[in-house]
Design an enzyme around this catalytic site. Structure first.
Site, PDB file in Angstrom:
ATOM      1  N   CYS A 116      -4.071   5.660   7.609  1.00 47.67           N
ATOM      2  CA  CYS A 116      -2.806   6.306   8.010  1.00 47.67           C
ATOM      3  C   CYS A 116      -2.810   6.633   9.498  1.00 47.67           C
ATOM      4  O   CYS A 116      -1.782   6.521  10.167  1.00 47.67           O
ATOM      5  CB  CYS A 116      -2.572   7.578   7.201  1.00 47.67           C
ATOM      6  SG  CYS A 116      -2.329   7.277   5.435  1.00 47.67           S
TER       7      CYS A 116
ATOM      8  N   CYS B   2       0.824  -1.214   0.000  1.00 48.32           N
ATOM      9  CA  CYS B   2       0.000   0.000   0.000  1.00 48.32           C
ATOM     10  C   CYS B   2       0.850   1.252   0.000  1.00 48.32           C
ATOM     11  O   CYS B   2       0.341   2.341  -0.191  1.00 48.32           O
ATOM     12  CB  CYS B   2      -0.935   0.010   1.204  1.00 48.32           C
ATOM     13  SG  CYS B   2      -2.218  -1.226   1.078  1.00 48.32           S
TER      14      CYS B   2
END
Length: 152
Positions: A102, A33
């Site tokens: 995140c 990712c």
């Protein structure tokens, strides 16, 4: 799309770098990712006296790392253990849904560094820190609901 705080922490990240004499180091992320975070902690007694990070990833990953370091520096280990991804998102005045992962990485990077801190002292970290997800996609079989661009 991004708040002023996200843009500020992306363009002017705080506490970037390494601590060669760190008391705890944690790394989390998923190269597929594109986001990998490494946190370094310096701890004196029960206080996090210094914290640095190195992040490979998007602007949101850098911003969440930066704000997380500010949220724990000078605070107790207990405060750092209570850092949540929700608190990171709120401190940044929000993140787009596709970038919330995140904030999870930032939370887990802090916990991974604290787990390392306890491990170095011969203490089992799991009862204190809990399970650290070094990959936010741990347990996901075929899809990645929180980030775009994953190929798994």
């Amino acid at each position: 799309m991004y708040s002023e705080k996200v843009l500020d922490h992306f363009t002017n990240p705080r506490n970037v770098g390494e601590l060669p004499d760190a008391d705890g180091v944690g790394e989390v992320g998923n190269a597929r990712c594109g986001d990998i975070m490494k946190m370094y902690l310096k701890i004196d007694g029960d206080t996090i006296t210094d914290v640095k990070f190195k992040t490979f990833g998007c602007g949101a990953a850098i911003a969440t790392s930066s704000i997380a370091t500010e949220m724990i520096k000078g605070h107790s280990i207990a405060d750092a253990l209570n850092l949540s991804n929700r608190a990171v998102v709120e401190a940044l005045d929000g993140l787009p849904p596709a970038k919330v992962h995140c904030s999870v990485l930032a939370e887990q990077a802090v916990k991974a560094a604290l787990a390392d801190y306890y491990t170095r002292r011969g203490i089992d970290p799991e009862p204190i820190v809990g399970h650290v997800k070094k990959d936010v996609h741990e347990g996901e079989e075929e899809s990645c609901p929180s980030c775009s661009g994953c190929d798994h």
